[in-house]
Structure formats: structure tokens, C-alpha cells
Design a protein around this motif. Structure first.
Motif, short mmCIF file in Angstrom:
data_model
loop_
_atom_site.label_atom_id
_atom_site.label_comp_id
_atom_site.label_asym_id
_atom_site.label_seq_id
_atom_site.Cartn_x
_atom_site.Cartn_y
_atom_site.Cartn_z
N GLN A 190 77.89 -11.90 41.76
CA GLN A 190 78.08 -10.52 42.20
C GLN A 190 78.22 -10.53 43.71
O GLN A 190 77.38 -11.06 44.42
CB GLN A 190 76.86 -9.69 41.81
CG GLN A 190 77.00 -8.26 42.26
CD GLN A 190 76.05 -7.35 41.50
OE1 GLN A 190 75.29 -7.80 40.65
NE2 GLN A 190 76.10 -6.07 41.80
N ARG A 191 79.32 -10.00 44.18
CA ARG A 191 79.58 -9.99 45.62
C ARG A 191 78.63 -9.00 46.28
O ARG A 191 78.62 -7.82 45.97
CB ARG A 191 81.02 -9.56 45.87
CG ARG A 191 81.43 -9.64 47.32
CD ARG A 191 82.72 -10.40 47.42
NE ARG A 191 83.39 -10.21 48.69
CZ ARG A 191 83.36 -11.12 49.66
NH1 ARG A 191 82.68 -12.22 49.51
NH2 ARG A 191 84.03 -10.90 50.77
N GLY A 192 77.82 -9.52 47.19
CA GLY A 192 76.83 -8.68 47.84
C GLY A 192 77.43 -7.82 48.93
O GLY A 192 78.63 -7.86 49.19
N GLU A 193 76.58 -7.05 49.56
CA GLU A 193 77.04 -6.26 50.70
C GLU A 193 76.97 -7.09 51.96
O GLU A 193 76.18 -8.02 52.05
CB GLU A 193 76.16 -5.02 50.85
CG GLU A 193 76.70 -3.84 50.08
CD GLU A 193 75.85 -2.61 50.27
OE1 GLU A 193 75.71 -2.18 51.42
OE2 GLU A 193 75.34 -2.11 49.26
N ARG A 194 77.80 -6.76 52.91
CA ARG A 194 77.76 -7.43 54.21
C ARG A 194 76.35 -7.25 54.79
O ARG A 194 75.82 -6.15 54.83
CB ARG A 194 78.79 -6.76 55.11
CG ARG A 194 79.05 -7.48 56.37
CD ARG A 194 80.26 -6.88 57.07
NE ARG A 194 81.25 -7.93 57.33
CZ ARG A 194 81.06 -8.87 58.23
NH1 ARG A 194 79.97 -8.90 58.94
NH2 ARG A 194 81.97 -9.79 58.43
N ALA A 195 75.74 -8.38 55.24
CA ALA A 195 74.36 -8.32 55.72
C ALA A 195 74.24 -7.46 56.97
O ALA A 195 73.29 -6.70 57.13
CB ALA A 195 73.85 -9.72 55.99
N MET A 235 81.71 -20.86 52.90
CA MET A 235 81.23 -19.49 52.60
C MET A 235 81.33 -18.61 53.84
O MET A 235 81.40 -19.11 54.97
CB MET A 235 79.79 -19.52 52.09
CG MET A 235 78.76 -20.07 53.05
SD MET A 235 77.11 -19.56 52.59
CE MET A 235 76.90 -20.45 51.09
N ASP A 236 81.35 -17.30 53.62
CA ASP A 236 81.41 -16.36 54.73
C ASP A 236 80.06 -16.26 55.42
O ASP A 236 79.03 -16.56 54.83
CB ASP A 236 81.81 -14.97 54.22
CG ASP A 236 83.27 -14.92 53.80
OD1 ASP A 236 83.97 -15.93 54.01
OD2 ASP A 236 83.69 -13.88 53.28
N ALA A 237 80.09 -15.79 56.65
CA ALA A 237 78.86 -15.70 57.43
C ALA A 237 78.06 -14.44 57.11
O ALA A 237 76.91 -14.31 57.48
CB ALA A 237 79.19 -15.71 58.91
N ASP A 238 78.70 -13.50 56.41
CA ASP A 238 78.08 -12.18 56.27
C ASP A 238 77.21 -12.04 55.02
O ASP A 238 76.78 -10.95 54.69
CB ASP A 238 79.15 -11.10 56.28
CG ASP A 238 80.14 -11.28 55.15
OD1 ASP A 238 80.01 -12.24 54.38
OD2 ASP A 238 81.07 -10.45 55.05
N LEU A 239 76.99 -13.16 54.31
CA LEU A 239 76.13 -13.20 53.12
C LEU A 239 76.69 -12.43 51.93
O LEU A 239 75.96 -12.11 51.01
CB LEU A 239 74.72 -12.69 53.46
CG LEU A 239 73.91 -13.68 54.30
CD1 LEU A 239 72.67 -13.00 54.86
CD2 LEU A 239 73.51 -14.89 53.49
N GLN A 240 78.00 -12.16 51.98
CA GLN A 240 78.59 -11.57 50.78
C GLN A 240 78.67 -12.63 49.68
O GLN A 240 78.76 -12.31 48.51
CB GLN A 240 79.98 -11.02 51.09
CG GLN A 240 79.91 -9.76 51.93
CD GLN A 240 81.19 -8.96 51.84
OE1 GLN A 240 82.18 -9.30 52.47
NE2 GLN A 240 81.16 -7.91 51.04
N ASP A 241 78.64 -13.90 50.12
CA ASP A 241 78.56 -15.02 49.18
C ASP A 241 77.12 -15.51 49.19
O ASP A 241 76.64 -15.97 50.21
CB ASP A 241 79.48 -16.16 49.62
CG ASP A 241 80.88 -15.69 49.94
OD1 ASP A 241 81.36 -14.78 49.24
OD2 ASP A 241 81.48 -16.22 50.88
MG MG Z 1 82.74 -10.27 54.24
#
Ligand code: MG
Ligand code: UDP
Length: 321
Positions: A206-211, A102-108
């Protein structure tokens, strides 16, 4: 060093691989959301953060997090090698029976991890894709380029490639071991994994926003990913050059007849416009085709050199052993 006193890790059932490039702001938020989910799961896990040559405070933030979170493992690459290379390093070193990237930015959303595991176990699946059903948090530009990317990839690589499946997915140990045996250098996992043909399942989210922080995928990296994706899965562009060449030949023959007729009639003087357009058009077509050829040659060159796609400077797991 404190790491020397850490006990060796027992068997790990879940590895979470997170490529990290300059994510000093997002990491604490990620830890805050991911850790409770995994702790609640109650099975032995590791979170494998691959520091892809970060130049901000990321290494220090990871070190601080690690002090209070023994399951956090840090693999540091010598320099920025790119998202897919960082993912490769993480997959290669992961220990778990299931590996989730998973990505680090919490989009997942980390909250979906238990769901992915449950689905894989219940249905005996080797791959579970996270499908982005809603990208309203992304910019319009990102949405449109992503839609074009998946459209093209499904046409070129095959419709078994799920649309809107990025790098948020679960893999079983057999899939990871299979991936390790592949000699490929430029791995585009979202195309490679469907190609392997393991039993797969999907969960939508639902793809969230970059944290926090900004995207680490500027336009040139997106273009590179698209070019790598196309050239590693399709020879269609090369055949396109042949097709363009063949159709130009037909057009040329028509022009030839027209030119000869005009010559025979003695009306050959006007024609600068058509001439310059023809010269420019075919010049452009030829350069375009040579460029396409060059894209493949460049990748053959890289493959022949056989250099590893990443170099590991440090793995905190090695210090435990
Ligand atoms: Mg991202
Ligand atoms: N990333 C990486 N190396 C790079 C670029 C990105 O490891 O050269 C990581 C980044 O830290 C993040 C993930 O890859 O965890 C996806 O990047 P990002 O969220 O910026 O991409 P976007 O969501 O904007 O497509």
C-alpha cells in the motif's frame, strides 16, 4: 576531515539507493525507519543517498545523519539532474550484491526490504518489483494520471511492463551490471528493466503518504517522464503521423470530388465555414505531427551529443579509500 579515519568498507551485500531532492524534512524520518530494518537484517549494507542538487538543508542533514550512521553513503550531484538520472548515479556506484531503490519520502515502506530480499533469494530472482496495490494516499489527480501512464505504457512498450510498479524495486548485481553496459542516456528504469527479461517476482504494498515536504514531481516533470517513456520505447507516434496523413488524404480526395461537383453545378460561393474549419484542422494536424517528429529528433540530438546525464561532485565512499 573525519571521513579520512573511517575504515574502508568490506563487501556489501545490500545497497539501498535513495534519490534525494530537497528532502530535508523527510530524511530524518527515513533514517529512523530504514536503519532499524537494515540493522536487524544483520548483513553488511550501505544506504546510498544521491543528493540530486538539493538547494535546501538536505546536504547538511545528510552530513549530520552520516556522523552517527557509518553505513550511510552520500553521492552529491553537481546540479539537479532529475529522478531517473539520480537513480542512474546511485545504481552505477552501488556496491551491493542486491540493490534496492526507493524514494526518500517513505511512500515506499522500508519494512518491505527484508521481504524483497527473502523472495529474491528463495526463488533465485534477479528483479523484485514493488507493486502499488492501493494508492488511496495519493491525490485523485495523481491516481488518474498514473493509471493513464501505465495503461499507455503497457500498450506501447508491452504487457510485460508491470502496471503500478514505480521505482521501488530490488535488482541483483547481474542486472545492475547489465544496465551499466547500456549506452542509453534517458533511462526510464520502470520500462527498461522489464525489457531486459531477467527472472522477476512481485510484492504488493500500500503506497503510503509522503512523510514530509511536498512532491518533487510537478506536472511538467510528469509530462516529461511520460514523453521520455513513450519516445524511448515506441515508434508508434511516428507511425501515427503516417496514419493520420493517409486518412487525411482520403478525406481530401472526397472533398476534392465534392468541390469539383459543386464547381460544375455553379454553386460555389457559400462555404466560408467549411473552408476555415478545414484549414484550421489540417494546420493543427500538421503542427502536431511535426511536434511529434521533433520529440524524437530532440532525443536523437541529445543522444548524439553524448553528454553524461549527471556529474558527481562528491562521493563519501571515495574519501574512505
Ligand atoms: Mg513520493
Ligand atoms: N527526486 C529527485 N530528483 C528530482 C525529483 C525527485 O531525486 O528532480 C526524488 C525525490 O527526492 C524522491 C523521489 O525522487 O525521493 C520521488 O519524488 P516524489 O516523491 O516527489 O515523487 P512522487 O511520489 O510525488 O511521484
Amino acid at each position: 576531515m573525519s571521513a579520512v579515519h573511517e575504515p574502508p568498507r568490506g563487501p556489501v551485500s545490500v545497497s539501498v539507493v535513495v534519490p534525494v531532492f530537497n528532502e530535508e524534512e523527510a530524511l530524518p524520518v527515513l533514517a529512523g525507519r530504514l536503519r532499524p530494518v537494515l540493522d536487524r537484517g544483520g548483513e553488511p549494507y550501505e544506504v546510498l543517498a544521491v543528493d540530486d542538487g538539493s538547494t535546501d538543508r538536505t546536504p547538511r542533514v545528510l552530513e549530520e545523519l552520516r556522523r552517527a550512521w557509518p553505513q550511510l553513503r552520500v553521492v552529491t550531484l553537481r546540479r539537479n539532474s532529475g529522478h531517473q538520472a539520480a537513480l542512474t548515479a546511485g545504481l552505477h556506484r552501488s556496491l551491493g550484491s542486491y540493490v534496492i531503490s526507493m524514494d526518500a519520502d517513505l511512500q515506499d515502506p522500508p519494512e518491505l526490504v527484508p521481504q524483497m530480499l527473502a523472495l529474491a533469494r528463495a526463488d533465485g530472482l534477479d528483479v523484485v518489483y514493488g507493486i502499488r496495490k492501493d494508492r488511496s494516499a495519493d491525490t485523485g489527480f495523481k491516481r488518474r494520471t498514473a493509471a493513464a501512464y501505465y495503461w499507455l505504457m503497457r500498450r506501447l512498450a508491452g504487457s510485460h511492463v508491470p502496471a503500478q510498479a514505480g521505482d521501488f524495486r530490488l535488482l541483483s548485481r547481474p542486472v545492475v551490471e547489465t544496465l551499466k553496459t547500456l549506452p542509453e542516456q534517458q533511462r526510464i528504469y520502470r520500462l527498461l528493466i522489464p525489457w531486459l527479461g531477467f527472472p522477476e517476482g512481485r510484492i504488493t504494498y500500500q503506497r503510503g503518504e509522503r512523510a514530509a515536504g511536498a512532491t518533487k514531481y510537478p506536472l511538467h516533470k510528469m509530462v516529461l517522464l511520460a514523453l521520455d517513456s513513450i519516445t524511448s520505447f515506441s515508434a508508434v507516434p511516428l507511425r501515427l503521423a503516417t496514419a493520420i496523413g493517409a486518412s487525411s488524404l482520403v478525406v481530401c480526395l472526397a472533398f476534392l470530388v465534392w468541390a469539383l461537383v459543386a464547381h460544375a453545378r455553379g454553386s460555389t460561393l457559400p462555404g466560408w465555414t467549411s473552408l476555415i474549419i478545414t484549414v484550421l484542422f489540417f494546420g493543427a494536424v500538421q503542427l502536431f505531427c511535426v511536434g511529434m517528429l521533433g520529440e524524437y529528433v530532440a532525443r536523437i540530438y541529445t543522444a548524439v551529443q553524448g553528454r553524461p546525464t549527471y556529474h558527481v561532485a562528491r562521493d563519501t565512499e571515495d574519501e574512505r579509500r
